[in-house]
Design a protein around this motif. Structure first.
Motif, PDB file in Angstrom:
ATOM      1  N   SER A  70     -24.363 -17.518 -27.059  1.00  0.00           N
ATOM      2  CA  SER A  70     -24.351 -16.547 -28.150  1.00  0.00           C
ATOM      3  C   SER A  70     -23.540 -17.027 -29.357  1.00  0.00           C
ATOM      4  N   ILE A  71     -22.897 -18.179 -29.236  1.00  0.00           N
ATOM      5  CA  ILE A  71     -22.064 -18.677 -30.332  1.00  0.00           C
ATOM      6  C   ILE A  71     -22.875 -18.948 -31.607  1.00  0.00           C
ATOM      7  N   PRO A  72     -24.088 -19.534 -31.517  1.00  0.00           N
ATOM      8  CA  PRO A  72     -24.856 -19.696 -32.762  1.00  0.00           C
ATOM      9  C   PRO A  72     -25.155 -18.368 -33.455  1.00  0.00           C
ATOM     10  N   ILE A  73     -25.345 -17.312 -32.680  1.00  0.00           N
ATOM     11  CA  ILE A  73     -25.605 -15.999 -33.270  1.00  0.00           C
ATOM     12  C   ILE A  73     -24.365 -15.491 -33.992  1.00  0.00           C
ATOM     13  N   LYS A  74     -23.212 -15.658 -33.362  1.00  0.00           N
ATOM     14  CA  LYS A  74     -21.959 -15.273 -34.012  1.00  0.00           C
ATOM     15  C   LYS A  74     -21.771 -16.066 -35.300  1.00  0.00           C
ATOM     16  N   TYR A  75     -22.060 -17.359 -35.260  1.00  0.00           N
ATOM     17  CA  TYR A  75     -21.914 -18.195 -36.452  1.00  0.00           C
ATOM     18  C   TYR A  75     -22.878 -17.739 -37.549  1.00  0.00           C
ATOM     19  N   MET A  76     -24.103 -17.426 -37.170  1.00  0.00           N
ATOM     20  CA  MET A  76     -25.084 -16.943 -38.149  1.00  0.00           C
ATOM     21  C   MET A  76     -24.584 -15.701 -38.874  1.00  0.00           C
ATOM     22  N   ILE A  77     -24.010 -14.772 -38.119  1.00  0.00           N
ATOM     23  CA  ILE A  77     -23.502 -13.534 -38.712  1.00  0.00           C
ATOM     24  C   ILE A  77     -22.295 -13.821 -39.600  1.00  0.00           C
ATOM     25  N   ASP A  78     -21.350 -14.617 -39.053  1.00  0.00           N
ATOM     26  CA  ASP A  78     -20.132 -14.911 -39.809  1.00  0.00           C
ATOM     27  C   ASP A  78     -20.436 -15.593 -41.138  1.00  0.00           C
ATOM     28  N   GLN A  79     -21.438 -16.476 -41.136  1.00  0.00           N
ATOM     29  CA  GLN A  79     -21.758 -17.253 -42.329  1.00  0.00           C
ATOM     30  C   GLN A  79     -22.871 -16.636 -43.182  1.00  0.00           C
ATOM     31  N   GLY A  80     -23.378 -15.492 -42.753  1.00  0.00           N
ATOM     32  CA  GLY A  80     -24.411 -14.829 -43.530  1.00  0.00           C
ATOM     33  C   GLY A  80     -25.744 -15.559 -43.545  1.00  0.00           C
ATOM     34  N   LEU A  81     -26.026 -16.315 -42.478  1.00  0.00           N
ATOM     35  CA  LEU A  81     -27.285 -17.063 -42.439  1.00  0.00           C
ATOM     36  C   LEU A  81     -28.487 -16.145 -42.236  1.00  0.00           C
ATOM     37  N   ASP A  82     -28.237 -14.942 -41.713  1.00  0.00           N
ATOM     38  CA  ASP A  82     -29.354 -14.023 -41.539  1.00  0.00           C
ATOM     39  C   ASP A  82     -29.851 -13.531 -42.896  1.00  0.00           C
ATOM     40  N   THR A  83     -28.935 -12.961 -43.694  1.00  0.00           N
ATOM     41  CA  THR A  83     -29.359 -12.445 -44.994  1.00  0.00           C
ATOM     42  C   THR A  83     -29.820 -13.569 -45.925  1.00  0.00           C
ATOM     43  N   LYS A  84     -29.226 -14.738 -45.788  1.00  0.00           N
ATOM     44  CA  LYS A  84     -29.663 -15.891 -46.575  1.00  0.00           C
ATOM     45  C   LYS A  84     -31.121 -16.218 -46.303  1.00  0.00           C
ATOM     46  N   ASN A  85     -31.546 -15.993 -45.053  1.00  0.00           N
ATOM     47  CA  ASN A  85     -32.916 -16.312 -44.655  1.00  0.00           C
ATOM     48  C   ASN A  85     -33.831 -15.094 -44.630  1.00  0.00           C
ATOM     49  N   GLY A  86     -33.388 -14.004 -45.239  1.00  0.00           N
ATOM     50  CA  GLY A  86     -34.284 -12.885 -45.461  1.00  0.00           C
ATOM     51  C   GLY A  86     -34.419 -11.874 -44.348  1.00  0.00           C
ATOM     52  N   PHE A  87     -33.383 -11.715 -43.506  1.00  0.00           N
ATOM     53  CA  PHE A  87     -33.399 -10.690 -42.470  1.00  0.00           C
ATOM     54  C   PHE A  87     -31.967 -10.315 -42.134  1.00  0.00           C
ATOM     55  N   LYS A  88     -31.801  -9.271 -41.349  1.00  0.00           N
ATOM     56  CA  LYS A  88     -30.469  -8.847 -40.920  1.00  0.00           C
ATOM     57  C   LYS A  88     -30.423  -8.787 -39.390  1.00  0.00           C
ATOM     58  N   ILE A  89     -29.301  -9.238 -38.849  1.00  0.00           N
ATOM     59  CA  ILE A  89     -29.085  -9.191 -37.403  1.00  0.00           C
ATOM     60  C   ILE A  89     -28.329  -7.920 -37.033  1.00  0.00           C
ATOM     61  N   GLU A  90     -28.860  -7.239 -36.030  1.00  0.00           N
ATOM     62  CA  GLU A  90     -28.154  -6.110 -35.412  1.00  0.00           C
ATOM     63  C   GLU A  90     -27.948  -6.479 -33.954  1.00  0.00           C
ATOM     64  N   THR A  91     -26.699  -6.713 -33.547  1.00  0.00           N
ATOM     65  CA  THR A  91     -26.447  -7.200 -32.200  1.00  0.00           C
ATOM     66  C   THR A  91     -26.399  -6.071 -31.178  1.00  0.00           C
ATOM     67  N   VAL A  92     -26.836  -6.392 -29.977  1.00  0.00           N
ATOM     68  CA  VAL A  92     -26.751  -5.491 -28.826  1.00  0.00           C
ATOM     69  C   VAL A  92     -26.114  -6.296 -27.701  1.00  0.00           C
ATOM     70  N   TYR A  93     -25.022  -5.802 -27.160  1.00  0.00           N
ATOM     71  CA  TYR A  93     -24.231  -6.561 -26.189  1.00  0.00           C
ATOM     72  C   TYR A  93     -24.682  -6.306 -24.750  1.00  0.00           C
ATOM     73  N   PHE A  94     -24.738  -7.389 -23.953  1.00  0.00           N
ATOM     74  CA  PHE A  94     -25.055  -7.302 -22.524  1.00  0.00           C
ATOM     75  C   PHE A  94     -24.087  -8.195 -21.751  1.00  0.00           C
ATOM     76  N   ALA A  95     -23.769  -7.788 -20.532  1.00  0.00           N
ATOM     77  CA  ALA A  95     -22.848  -8.564 -19.705  1.00  0.00           C
ATOM     78  C   ALA A  95     -23.505  -9.795 -19.111  1.00  0.00           C
ATOM     79  N   ASN A  96     -24.828  -9.772 -18.934  1.00  0.00           N
ATOM     80  CA  ASN A  96     -25.513 -10.892 -18.282  1.00  0.00           C
ATOM     81  C   ASN A  96     -27.015 -10.803 -18.548  1.00  0.00           C
ATOM     82  N   GLY A  97     -27.725 -11.834 -18.119  1.00  0.00           N
ATOM     83  CA  GLY A  97     -29.160 -11.913 -18.371  1.00  0.00           C
ATOM     84  C   GLY A  97     -29.982 -10.909 -17.590  1.00  0.00           C
TER      85      GLY A  97
END
Length: 370
Positions: A70-97
């Motif tokens: 999940s680290i790339p997702i955290k990085y995407m949010i922290d760096q604003g890569l979602d909005t830069k690429n034309g969408f927004k991330i809404e995270t949903v947390y889970f303990a496992n797969g």
């Protein structure tokens, strides 16, 4: 070897939370505590122009777990890569797969990152695997104590010179692991290379922290672990008797998308994959930054680790870069896992062909231009 069963260890195994993402009982999904959809970037000082309005951008509900994938997702949010690429991330947390899969049936998330649990996502829930993004085989170890007879035999099978043990030293061994996970697959592949089967040993189901404790206290002969507990055991001087790496078994974390999102949000998914590999490229280029980000993520989600352990995990479980992604045949990893699950009766054989039907490489090819 004498078979041991320690009730207090098993009680701990029942109480501790499962760290693997394969077949645990589901937990209720909860939104991440931070506002993932907030546009990133520098904070504007009073009197400066406001940030562009992002209210009209399409939203992707993205599943996250307290693990490296999940680290790339955290990085995407922290760096604003979602909005830069034309969408927004809404995270949903889970303990496992396993919990992610249960929530997938209820449309609680649209995009996530899974390894072994992707088998059920594809074969049962009709999701799609659209990219392989991380080497999940790293850090998947079987370990024993340095004074174990198993640790005295190395390279019994010359095709696997770094693998420890043989038929004599492993016969009757008590092996603790979270059954049904990729760590369990590691055990089976290890035994195969030494001419043994699971009938020759005693495999005891425990979650990974309990298996680690059982190894350290002498209540099992071998523990099959995943990060970060595998790195803890290694740091305590335990001998790595096998790994998926030295057994030559490929495994990837993959981007998994719901059937509905695959059908209705293809253009957004192309942009998501583009942003995801922008993140993995940055993380691979700066491993110290990636290790600190991972440590912060573990701490935020209640897992104990250290910066050194995180550095080891980043080194041994590298992310797939945008260039490496162009060389990978998507779906090979989940096929191997699917075959294993069928052999363990964790997946009905009749569902196995559905795995291949739900692998798609067109989105990543469009995103990366190859």
């Amino acid at each position: 070897m004498k078979k041991r069963w320690i009730s207090i260890v098993m009680a701990a195994a029942m109480l501790a939370g499962t760290l693997a993402g394969c077949a645990p009982k589901p937990v209720e999904a909860t939104p991440a505590p931070t506002k993932a959809t907030e546009a990133s970037g520098d904070t504007k000082e009073a009197g400066t122009q406001a940030a562009p309005d992002t209210e009209d951008l399409p939203v992707l509900k993205v599943a996250v777990m307290p693990f490296l994938n999940s680290i790339p997702i955290k990085y995407m949010i922290d760096q604003g890569l979602d909005t830069k690429n034309g969408f927004k991330i809404e995270t949903v947390y889970f303990a496992n797969g396993g919990a992610m899969n249960e929530a997938l049936a209820a449309d609680q998330w649209e995009v996530g990152t899974l390894s072994a649990a992707a088998v059920n996502s594809l074969a049962i829930y009709g999701a799609y695997c659209i990219a392989d993004i991380g080497h999940s085989e790293g850090g998947l170890y079987t370990l024993c104590k340095p004074d174990s007879p198993i640790a005295k035999v190395k390279g019994n099978n010359p095709s696997y010179p770094d693998v420890y043990g043989d038929a004599e030293t492993l016969k009757g061994a008590v092996i603790a692991t979270n059954t049904g996970t990729i760590s369990h697959l590691n055990v089976i592949k290890w035994l195969e290379k030494l001419g043994l089967t699971t009938e020759d040993v005693e495999i005891v189901h425990m979650d990974f922290p309990s298996a680690y404790q059982a190894l350290m206290t002498g209540n099992c002969d071998v523990a099959a672990l995943n990060p970060p507990t595998s790195y803890q055991a290694e740091g305590e001087g335990m001998v790595i008797t096998s790994s998926l790496t030295n057994l030559g078994v490929p495994q990837f974390d993959s981007i998994i998308v719901s059937n509905k999102a695959f059908t209705d949000k293809r253009d957004v998914l192309v942009n998501y994959v583009k942003a995801f590999f922008e993140a993995t490229d940055a993380l691979q280029a700066d491993p110290d930054m990636a290790a600190q980000l991972l440590l912060d993520w573990y701490t935020e989600n209640g897992s104990e680790s250290s910066l050194e352990a995180c550095k080891t995990e980043i080194e041994t479980r590298p992310f797939v870069t945008s260039e490496e992604a162009k060389t990978i045949t998507i779906g090979d990893s989940v096929q191997i896992t699917g075959e294993f699950w069928v052999s363990q009766e964790l997946l009905e054989e009749s569902r196995f062909p559905d795995i291949a039907k739900h692998v798609d490489d067109t989105i990543v090819k469009e995103a990366l231009g190859y």
